[in-house]
Motif scaffolding. Structure first.
Motif, short mmCIF file in Angstrom:
data_model
loop_
_atom_site.label_atom_id
_atom_site.label_comp_id
_atom_site.label_asym_id
_atom_site.label_seq_id
_atom_site.Cartn_x
_atom_site.Cartn_y
_atom_site.Cartn_z
N ASP A 114 9.94 5.16 4.08
CA ASP A 114 11.03 6.14 3.69
C ASP A 114 10.17 7.35 3.40
N LYS A 115 11.10 8.38 2.88
CA LYS A 115 10.19 9.60 2.29
C LYS A 115 9.52 9.17 1.04
N PHE A 116 8.18 9.79 0.95
CA PHE A 116 7.57 9.45 -0.13
C PHE A 116 7.22 10.58 -1.10
N THR A 117 7.62 10.64 -2.39
CA THR A 117 7.34 11.62 -3.13
C THR A 117 6.51 10.84 -4.55
N PRO A 118 4.95 11.31 -4.70
CA PRO A 118 4.44 10.47 -5.94
C PRO A 118 4.94 10.94 -7.09
N SER B 284 0.73 -1.32 0.10
CA SER B 284 -0.07 0.06 0.07
C SER B 284 0.56 1.30 -0.30
N ILE B 285 0.10 2.10 -0.55
CA ILE B 285 1.09 3.79 -0.20
C ILE B 285 1.51 3.95 1.09
N ASN B 286 0.53 3.66 2.08
CA ASN B 286 0.72 3.72 3.57
C ASN B 286 2.24 2.89 3.79
N GLN B 287 2.26 1.88 3.63
CA GLN B 287 3.55 0.99 3.88
C GLN B 287 4.69 1.72 3.05
N ALA B 288 4.51 2.17 1.86
CA ALA B 288 5.46 2.85 1.23
C ALA B 288 6.07 4.24 2.07
N LYS B 289 5.20 4.76 2.58
CA LYS B 289 5.14 5.88 3.28
C LYS B 289 6.10 5.74 4.65
N ALA B 290 5.76 4.42 5.05
CA ALA B 290 6.39 4.20 6.54
C ALA B 290 7.82 3.79 6.51
#
Length: 70
Positions: free
Chosen positions: A66-70, A58-64
């Motif tokens: 590291d820094k996340f930039t779509p 999920s996007i939430n797992q990606a955000k957890a």
């Protein structure tokens, strides 16, 4: 023992696993385990400054992770 359970146990213990896909195999480690990720880089002979693929659910797992930039 179920083979996926065994893989999960190996990964949880800091190991790495070889995972089959439709056309190739991949090396797997838990992304948060620096030593396990380093093992994959060493096995592959990959330069430390090159990025590696991380698969998330999920996007939430990606955000957890590291820094996340779509």
């Amino acid at each position: 023992m179920d083979s996926w359970k065994k893989v999960a146990d190996v990964l949880a213990a800091g190991g790495i696993a070889i995972i089959p896909s439709d056309s190739s195999y991949g090396l797997a480690a838990l992304a948060r385990n620096r030593r396990a990720v380093e093992k994959i880089y060493n096995i592959k002979g990959r330069e430390k400054n090159k990025p590696s693929l991380v698969i998330v659910t999920s996007i939430n797992q990606a955000k957890a992770l590291d820094k996340f930039t779509p």
